[in-house]
Write a protein that holds these residues in place. Sequence first.
Motif, PDB file in Angstrom:
ATOM      1  N   HIS A 109      32.037  39.744  46.282  1.00 47.51           N
ATOM      2  CA  HIS A 109      33.495  39.811  46.315  1.00 47.51           C
ATOM      3  C   HIS A 109      33.876  41.262  46.029  1.00 47.51           C
ATOM      4  O   HIS A 109      33.025  42.103  45.735  1.00 47.51           O
ATOM      5  N   CYS A 157      40.980  39.714  46.416  1.00 49.05           N
ATOM      6  CA  CYS A 157      39.607  39.929  46.813  1.00 49.05           C
ATOM      7  C   CYS A 157      39.623  40.709  48.125  1.00 49.05           C
ATOM      8  O   CYS A 157      40.348  40.366  49.050  1.00 49.05           O
ATOM      9  N   GLU A 210      36.768  41.737  49.910  1.00 49.01           N
ATOM     10  CA  GLU A 210      35.503  41.691  50.646  1.00 49.01           C
ATOM     11  C   GLU A 210      35.382  40.270  51.184  1.00 49.01           C
ATOM     12  O   GLU A 210      35.459  39.313  50.408  1.00 49.01           O
ATOM     13  N   PHE A 211      35.193  40.144  52.498  1.00 48.69           N
ATOM     14  CA  PHE A 211      35.149  38.792  53.059  1.00 48.69           C
ATOM     15  C   PHE A 211      34.064  37.967  52.375  1.00 48.69           C
ATOM     16  O   PHE A 211      32.903  38.358  52.354  1.00 48.69           O
ATOM     17  N   CYS A 212      34.476  36.824  51.805  1.00 55.16           N
ATOM     18  CA  CYS A 212      33.541  36.063  50.973  1.00 55.16           C
ATOM     19  C   CYS A 212      33.533  34.592  51.359  1.00 55.16           C
ATOM     20  O   CYS A 212      33.125  33.742  50.580  1.00 55.16           O
ATOM     21  N   HIS A 252      38.602  33.418  51.591  1.00 58.24           N
ATOM     22  CA  HIS A 252      38.654  34.790  51.069  1.00 58.24           C
ATOM     23  C   HIS A 252      40.090  35.272  50.868  1.00 58.24           C
ATOM     24  O   HIS A 252      40.420  35.891  49.861  1.00 58.24           O
ATOM     25  N   MET A 286      42.190  34.336  47.525  1.00 59.27           N
ATOM     26  CA  MET A 286      41.483  34.632  46.281  1.00 59.27           C
ATOM     27  C   MET A 286      42.243  35.781  45.616  1.00 59.27           C
ATOM     28  O   MET A 286      41.857  36.937  45.692  1.00 59.27           O
TER      29      MET A 286
HETATM   30 CU1  CUA Z   1      36.125  36.784  47.220  1.00 62.51          CU
HETATM   31 CU2  CUA Z   1      36.816  37.645  49.347  1.00 62.51          CU
END
Ligand code: CUA
Length: 344
Positions: free
Chosen positions: A178, A213, A215-217, A221, A224
């Motif tokens: 993340h 967040c 960062e693609f998670c 995503h 978040m």
């Molecule tokens: Cu955690 Cu995007």
Amino acid sequence: MAATLLRYLAGIAGGCCAGTVLAGAPGQNALRAAGIQAEHIGWLWNLTLGLCALVFAAVVGAFLLALWRAPKDGAGRPPDLASLTRPERGIHRAVAWATGTCVVLLLLLLGADVVTSRALANLPLRNAVDIELIGHQWWWEARYRHADTSRNFTTANELHIPVGRPVVITLASNDVIHSLWIPNLQGKRDLIPGRTTLLRLRADRAGVYRGQCAEFCGLQHALMALEVTAEPDAAYEAWAGHQRQPAPPPDSDTARRGQQVFLGGACMMCHTIQGTSAQGRLGPDLTHLAGRRTLAAGTLPNNRGYLSGWIADPHALKEGVNMPANQLPPDDLHALVSYLETLK
Ligand code: CUA
């Protein structure tokens, strides 16, 4: 026109990753620095924008000049192409000047970048607030740590920080990579499974700032988010003192029944409520759930309707979350929500 362009640029800088925005939700805006770190980054951004704008204007100017000087034709008169074969005067000098200017500008940006990085790393950390922030798919676990461990406490999806005091956030991840980004306060820093990273920041202006967040998670995503409340030291200490308290015992028959539903069902397997036997660690700590403004990491307003819907069928509101649906009898759901609403 200029105002629209500025708003657009602010949107790019601040809101590229925003998911749904709740009514009354705080903004996230890298161009509205609320802390010293964001100010340094803002300075670098303004310098980069200014230099790039100058270069862009120079390139467009050179292009227009070339058009103006290009061979022209007329009706019945062929263009004079002789100029294409004539050696241009001063061409080598012009190219050398342009190359030299580009090198100087790039070195200037490199120098500014190094100065900014050093400034970001040089935040004095005396009397810092120590927070461990753990990324989960798709929510934030915040553990406030103290030299006296009896003063530790845990919350979720929101941070409170004192204005003017440094904050050291130790970042870790429970599953995938993340990235924490609170544009008004600091730049991005990744949360990487198996290792910890540090983010230092200081808020100099009170307010509520949105973190996201970055960062693609996974599927959710975009949902978040994290709310950061920067407040005067006394207000922060009062909040932290309250967070350290266990949950108050239920004060009505309905709430008592709700607590039994919570402790007798699946809820306690994953959630903690301090002061009760519920000590699950898979989901957010709910000890002071009712004091939070949002549910599901900034996805929903924290009110009775959404809380009931979230418990009954979280996947309808945030598809793919780890929390299972809970098909409770209506009276049990009503009692459970009444109990959760007492967790101020
Ligand atoms: Cu955690 Cu995007």
